[in-house]
Design a protein around this motif. Sequence first.
Motif, PDB file in Angstrom:
ATOM      1  N   ARG A  48      -4.562 -10.542  -0.825  1.00 23.25           N
ATOM      2  CA  ARG A  48      -5.488 -10.299   0.282  1.00 23.25           C
ATOM      3  C   ARG A  48      -5.735  -8.804   0.468  1.00 23.25           C
ATOM      4  NH1 ARG A  48      -3.267 -11.262   4.845  1.00 23.25           N
ATOM      5  NH2 ARG A  48      -1.255 -12.117   4.233  1.00 23.25           N
ATOM      6  N   VAL A  49      -4.647  -8.045   0.460  1.00 26.80           N
ATOM      7  CA  VAL A  49      -4.797  -6.602   0.701  1.00 26.80           C
ATOM      8  C   VAL A  49      -5.589  -5.950  -0.431  1.00 26.80           C
ATOM      9  CG1 VAL A  49      -3.530  -4.415   0.893  1.00 26.80           C
ATOM     10  CG2 VAL A  49      -2.788  -6.415   2.190  1.00 26.80           C
ATOM     11  N   ARG A  50      -5.380  -6.413  -1.664  1.00 27.19           N
ATOM     12  CA  ARG A  50      -6.126  -5.840  -2.794  1.00 27.19           C
ATOM     13  C   ARG A  50      -7.618  -6.076  -2.585  1.00 27.19           C
ATOM     14  NH1 ARG A  50      -5.417  -9.062  -7.142  1.00 27.19           N
ATOM     15  NH2 ARG A  50      -3.183  -8.814  -6.960  1.00 27.19           N
TER      16      ARG A  50
ATOM     17  N   LEU B 188      -6.403  -6.763  13.355  1.00 30.09           N
ATOM     18  CA  LEU B 188      -6.824  -6.309  12.031  1.00 30.09           C
ATOM     19  C   LEU B 188      -6.000  -7.035  10.976  1.00 30.09           C
ATOM     20  CD1 LEU B 188      -4.594  -3.737  10.871  1.00 30.09           C
ATOM     21  CD2 LEU B 188      -5.258  -3.143  13.184  1.00 30.09           C
ATOM     22  N   GLY B 189      -6.490  -6.943   9.744  1.00 29.38           N
ATOM     23  CA  GLY B 189      -5.713  -7.483   8.629  1.00 29.38           C
ATOM     24  C   GLY B 189      -5.916  -8.964   8.380  1.00 29.38           C
TER      25      GLY B 189
ATOM     26  N   GLY C 294      -6.734   2.359  -0.108  1.00 31.87           N
ATOM     27  CA  GLY C 294      -7.059   3.048   1.145  1.00 31.87           C
ATOM     28  C   GLY C 294      -6.815   2.195   2.375  1.00 31.87           C
ATOM     29  N   GLY C 295      -6.311   0.967   2.178  1.00 30.18           N
ATOM     30  CA  GLY C 295      -6.061   0.076   3.309  1.00 30.18           C
ATOM     31  C   GLY C 295      -7.274  -0.777   3.637  1.00 30.18           C
TER      32      GLY C 295
ATOM     33  N   VAL D  44       0.828  -1.213   0.000  1.00 31.18           N
ATOM     34  CA  VAL D  44       0.000   0.000   0.000  1.00 31.18           C
ATOM     35  C   VAL D  44       0.863   1.264   0.000  1.00 31.18           C
ATOM     36  CG1 VAL D  44      -1.674   1.340   1.354  1.00 31.18           C
ATOM     37  CG2 VAL D  44      -1.990  -1.126   1.055  1.00 31.18           C
ATOM     38  N   GLN D  45       1.935   1.274   0.791  1.00 30.95           N
ATOM     39  CA  GLN D  45       2.762   2.483   0.877  1.00 30.95           C
ATOM     40  C   GLN D  45       4.215   2.092   1.107  1.00 30.95           C
ATOM     41  OE1 GLN D  45       0.704   4.459   4.064  1.00 30.95           O
ATOM     42  NE2 GLN D  45       1.725   3.273   5.670  1.00 30.95           N
ATOM     43  N   ARG D  46       5.125   3.002   0.719  1.00 31.19           N
ATOM     44  CA  ARG D  46       6.551   2.707   0.672  1.00 31.19           C
ATOM     45  C   ARG D  46       7.337   3.759   1.473  1.00 31.19           C
ATOM     46  NH1 ARG D  46       6.954  -1.960  -0.977  1.00 31.19           N
ATOM     47  NH2 ARG D  46       9.075  -1.575  -1.677  1.00 31.19           N
TER      48      ARG D  46
END
Length: 403
Positions: free
Chosen positions: A268-270, A344-345, A313-314, A199-201
């Motif tokens: 999964r995150v997608r 979470l997650g 957006g997570g 998601v972010q770097r």
Amino acid sequence: MPDLPADEATPADRPPPRIETTAVTAGRGMSRDSLAPVLFPSTTYVVDTVAEHASMVGSARPGKLYSRFGSPSVREFEDAVAELEGAEAALASASGMGSVTGVILGLCSSGDHVVATRQVFSVTYALLAFHLPRFGIDVTFVDGTDAAAIAAAVIPGRTQVVLVETPANPALSLVDLAALGAITGPIKVVDSTFGGPTVQRPLEHGADVVLHAATKGIAGHNDALLGVIAGSAELIDAVWAWQSVMGAQASPFDAWNGIRGIRTLPARVRQQSESALQLAAFLEGHPAVSRVSYPHLPSHPQHDLARRQMATGGTVVAFEVAGGGEAATAAIEGCRVARIALSLGGPETLLTHPATIAGRYTPAERTELGITDGLIRMSVGLEHPEDLIADLSGSLAALARPS
Ligand SMILES: *Cc1c(COP(=O)(O)O)cnc(C)c1O
């Protein structure tokens, strides 16, 4: 420890692998020809000569020696995270808090100063506000949404670490990673648990250390308590030196579950992010909901920043029901698919009521953190989004009906 040097692993006529591909292959340096990562539960490893033993004891972060110093399954997990984050090295620990505590106490000494965003995980807040002063480490808290305030709080020559969390617990405010990266002097640490490597770097924006409670999305199945940091080998070695004294190393079993999680993390995150966006939009249109916070919703106060620094957006949505604590409790308890639990997650959608479980905050701090009585935090899982919408829809409809 990949089997092949990078230039042989990626021939010149192929593009460098994308993160989805890296996630599938990373962290097998010690598993040899086993396709699935091998679990090494041993606490100790044998060698043939005294000289070999002596050289291993003298080296930083041995992969096979005695598992408080390092062990193969943990090393494979660390290498996988380093590869995903584009970092020189990574260090796992026994929990996300093991990593938070490890990085602060490994890098700071009595007399040092830490700048931290006020919007952090409540246990991180407890470390910063109540425990660090016992060690003579001063902490200045700043509003994470105010990039200039973060930079202004740095005391040249004294501030050793700047610690931020983005997106932040529990109301999903963001820290501007590029502005953070531009700060010079202190070591900049980003708790990226709510984002994750797809998601972010943070390191690409100039942060020095990226940290994950891998217990959450990275391990991803609610069966591993695990933390990890990634950054330069020099910083990782420094934290390792402290952590191997503190005894906070990750268990091989949890690290092994961590690599299992990494293989499916991007997919999964997608999916979870897609569902989260759908749920956020549904909630925003619901009359019983007074406010929704989700970084990729246009109504998020930092939406432009979210689009700049977050690919999705997570997987977490925060929303507030009109009617305060009683209404929030009823809305949560009325759900059947979404369950009440911390974390979470993972695959299951989980709900919490921050106002009744958040740590030791004063009423003023609660207001500042956005912890209103009606606030609900929802970690969106892998159930079908329509089932989740139906679940919330049923629960929120009951709120509107006079009893
Ligand atoms: C859960 C969490 C932690 C702590 O992780 P544990 O594995 O529970 O110790 C730290 N930071 C964030 C943002 C978290 O959500």
